[in-house]
Motif scaffolding. Structure first.
Motif, mmCIF file in Angstrom:
data_model
loop_
_atom_site.group_PDB
_atom_site.id
_atom_site.type_symbol
_atom_site.label_atom_id
_atom_site.label_comp_id
_atom_site.label_asym_id
_atom_site.label_seq_id
_atom_site.Cartn_x
_atom_site.Cartn_y
_atom_site.Cartn_z
ATOM 1 N N ASP A 118 -39.634 -21.622 -1.158
ATOM 2 C CA ASP A 118 -39.009 -20.779 -0.139
ATOM 3 C C ASP A 118 -39.764 -20.878 1.186
ATOM 4 O O ASP A 118 -39.157 -20.946 2.265
ATOM 5 C CB ASP A 118 -38.959 -19.324 -0.597
ATOM 6 C CG ASP A 118 -37.934 -19.071 -1.693
ATOM 7 O OD1 ASP A 118 -36.970 -19.864 -1.793
ATOM 8 O OD2 ASP A 118 -38.097 -18.097 -2.443
ATOM 9 N N ASP A 119 -41.095 -20.867 1.104
ATOM 10 C CA ASP A 119 -41.912 -20.982 2.318
ATOM 11 C C ASP A 119 -41.644 -22.298 3.032
ATOM 12 O O ASP A 119 -41.493 -22.348 4.264
ATOM 13 C CB ASP A 119 -43.405 -20.898 1.969
ATOM 14 C CG ASP A 119 -43.822 -19.542 1.435
ATOM 15 O OD1 ASP A 119 -43.066 -18.564 1.603
ATOM 16 O OD2 ASP A 119 -44.917 -19.465 0.830
ATOM 17 N N GLY A 124 -31.920 -25.620 -0.856
ATOM 18 C CA GLY A 124 -31.456 -26.251 0.364
ATOM 19 C C GLY A 124 -32.177 -27.500 0.824
ATOM 20 O O GLY A 124 -31.895 -28.004 1.918
ATOM 21 N N PHE A 125 -33.105 -28.037 0.032
ATOM 22 C CA PHE A 125 -33.764 -29.279 0.431
ATOM 23 C C PHE A 125 -32.751 -30.429 0.422
ATOM 24 O O PHE A 125 -31.907 -30.518 -0.477
ATOM 25 C CB PHE A 125 -34.926 -29.607 -0.508
ATOM 26 C CG PHE A 125 -36.119 -28.715 -0.342
ATOM 27 C CD1 PHE A 125 -37.042 -28.944 0.660
ATOM 28 C CD2 PHE A 125 -36.312 -27.624 -1.188
ATOM 29 C CE1 PHE A 125 -38.145 -28.121 0.826
ATOM 30 C CE2 PHE A 125 -37.410 -26.790 -1.038
ATOM 31 C CZ PHE A 125 -38.329 -27.044 -0.025
ATOM 32 N N LEU A 126 -32.863 -31.322 1.385
ATOM 33 C CA LEU A 126 -31.995 -32.503 1.413
ATOM 34 C C LEU A 126 -32.386 -33.502 0.330
ATOM 35 O O LEU A 126 -31.537 -34.222 -0.188
ATOM 36 C CB LEU A 126 -32.090 -33.198 2.774
ATOM 37 C CG LEU A 126 -31.434 -32.525 3.970
ATOM 38 C CD1 LEU A 126 -31.663 -33.357 5.227
ATOM 39 C CD2 LEU A 126 -29.943 -32.315 3.734
ATOM 40 N N ALA A 157 -28.217 -38.069 2.743
ATOM 41 C CA ALA A 157 -28.044 -36.637 2.498
ATOM 42 C C ALA A 157 -27.840 -35.873 3.798
ATOM 43 O O ALA A 157 -27.034 -34.938 3.866
ATOM 44 C CB ALA A 157 -29.253 -36.089 1.739
ATOM 45 N N ARG A 158 -28.555 -36.273 4.852
ATOM 46 C CA ARG A 158 -28.376 -35.600 6.147
ATOM 47 C C ARG A 158 -26.974 -35.849 6.696
ATOM 48 O O ARG A 158 -26.326 -34.930 7.214
ATOM 49 C CB ARG A 158 -29.431 -36.072 7.151
ATOM 50 C CG ARG A 158 -29.226 -35.482 8.542
ATOM 51 C CD ARG A 158 -30.250 -35.964 9.537
ATOM 52 N NE ARG A 158 -31.509 -35.228 9.414
ATOM 53 C CZ ARG A 158 -32.573 -35.456 10.198
ATOM 54 N NH1 ARG A 158 -32.530 -36.397 11.121
ATOM 55 N NH2 ARG A 158 -33.672 -34.743 10.041
ATOM 56 N N SER A 218 -38.332 -22.364 4.661
ATOM 57 C CA SER A 218 -38.361 -21.530 5.864
ATOM 58 C C SER A 218 -38.948 -22.296 7.044
ATOM 59 O O SER A 218 -38.658 -21.977 8.202
ATOM 60 C CB SER A 218 -39.178 -20.257 5.612
ATOM 61 O OG SER A 218 -38.523 -19.428 4.678
ATOM 62 N N ALA A 219 -39.782 -23.294 6.751
ATOM 63 C CA ALA A 219 -40.344 -24.151 7.793
ATOM 64 C C ALA A 219 -39.416 -25.319 8.116
ATOM 65 O O ALA A 219 -39.791 -26.229 8.859
ATOM 66 C CB ALA A 219 -41.711 -24.670 7.359
ATOM 67 N N ASP A 220 -38.195 -25.306 7.549
ATOM 68 C CA ASP A 220 -37.155 -26.298 7.825
ATOM 69 C C ASP A 220 -37.548 -27.698 7.363
ATOM 70 O O ASP A 220 -37.168 -28.703 7.976
ATOM 71 C CB ASP A 220 -36.813 -26.323 9.324
ATOM 72 C CG ASP A 220 -35.411 -26.867 9.592
ATOM 73 O OD1 ASP A 220 -34.603 -26.902 8.644
ATOM 74 O OD2 ASP A 220 -35.149 -27.267 10.739
ATOM 75 N N VAL A 221 -38.298 -27.777 6.267
ATOM 76 C CA VAL A 221 -38.689 -29.072 5.713
ATOM 77 C C VAL A 221 -37.525 -29.659 4.918
ATOM 78 O O VAL A 221 -36.852 -28.952 4.163
ATOM 79 C CB VAL A 221 -39.945 -28.926 4.828
ATOM 80 C CG1 VAL A 221 -40.242 -30.202 4.056
ATOM 81 C CG2 VAL A 221 -41.143 -28.537 5.693
#
Length: 328
Positions: free
Chosen positions: A244-245, A289-291, A315-316, A248-251
């Motif tokens: 989750d962390d 939500g990870f790509l 994936a993107r 949240s950092a948009d990794v």
């Protein structure tokens, strides 16, 4: 003490590889389970890769960190370049890279790396480094010079950098690296925050998270990536919270692999995580939500990085197409 000697070149040099660990009590070494099996190095392809690396006076994390996948990767001419020398200024409890006082930077290294990348014919290259806390910019300018040199020598090669945290170096080092336009910016968290004091004492969890977040803020087109090891004593809920962390950092990309103990002086393996649990972690990470997610006992940051980069780009594109459809 023999296990701590510096023998990356195949000879026992007599130089302690981990002087800061020499007086620590030995930790138990657990027997590896059946699902951890690696290809032994020694093929013609492996020898060819080794010759190119030696001929350009380069270091690789494959050798320095004792990666279990070196036989498989080098047979395919996939080597992960480790710049700024072979000596790290930190002494993480899990890492097999030599620690001590590093030498001066080699001004020819960026060109040597670029020449090796072109000779190997790499479609995708990972460039990492030791920590260089002794340098004012932590080595950021050297990373940038290496990226530029690879672009000139092998313009079709995509570039992934796996950088230190640039702790206490200010904002400029990260800006320098991102301005050089790597395709992937990778910085590993390594473990859950509760284990940092014993496993990664020279680093700070939330600083590393912010570094990853800031990379994407500086260049929204760059892919960001981070990785952790399991089997160090972390709890499942801690791993899920870390996911989750990181999101949240948009990794974009998370890697999860089994910690393997380099010597009896390093942190002990708490347990060998079973393949089914790695699969479960992968499912949870995708749900968050990870790509892209790579999760298996032998997963490492740069293992199959080229194949994974192609999947990451796809994936993107798929996500962007879905976003257009959902908003139309």
């Amino acid at each position: 003490m023999a296990t701590l000697l510096d023998n990356r070149d195949g000879r026992q040099s007599g130089t302690p590889r981990h002087p800061e660990k020499a007086h620590r009590p030995d930790t138990p070494v657990l027997r590896k389970p059946a699902w951890i099996r690696v290809k032994a190095p020694g093929s013609a392809g492996y020898a060819g890769t080794a010759s190119i690396v030696r001929g350009n006076r380069l270091h690789t994390v494959c050798e320095e960190a004792g990666c279990p996948n070196i036989g498989e990767c080098w047979e395919k001419k996939h080597a992960t370049m480790m710049i700024m020398g072979d000596t790290c200024t930190r002494a993480c409890a899990f890492c097999n890279v030599k620690t001590g006082i590093p030498g001066a930077l080699d001004a020819a290294e960026p060109e040597n790396v670029a020449r090796a990348v072109a000779t190997l014919g790499l479609n995708h290259v990972v460039v990492t480094s030791v920590d260089r806390d002794d340098l004012e910019d932590g080595g950021a300018a050297h990373f940038a010079a290496t990226i530029r040199a690879i672009r000139a020598a092998a313009p079709a090669t995509t570039i992934e950098v796996l950088t230190p945290d640039f702790l206490k170096k200010g904002a400029r080092p990260l800006e320098t690296v991102i301005a050089a336009k790597p395709d992937v910016f990778n910085h590993n968290l390594e473990t859950v925050p509760g284990l940092y004091l014993t496993i990664r004492p020279g680093a700070r969890y939330f600083h590393s998270l912010r570094l990853l977040q800031r990379a994407k803020e500086l260049d929204p087109t760059v892919f960001t990536k981070s990785g952790i090891m399991v089997g160090l004593g972390e709890k499942r809920n801690e791993v899920l919270q870390l996911m989750d962390d990181v999101r949240s950092a948009d990794v974009d990309f998370l890697t999860i692999g089994q910690y393997l103990q380099p010597t009896r002086k390093h942190a002990a393996v708490d347990r060998f995580v079973e393949p089914a649990e790695f699969d479960s972690y992968k499912a949870h990470a995708y749900a968050k939500g990870f790509l892209m997610v790579a999760s298996s006992p032998l997963t490492r940051s740069s293992y199959l990085a080229g194949d994974d980069f192609a999947k990451l780009k796809a994936a993107r594109l798929a996500k962007a197409a879905n976003d257009v459809v959902s908003h139309s």
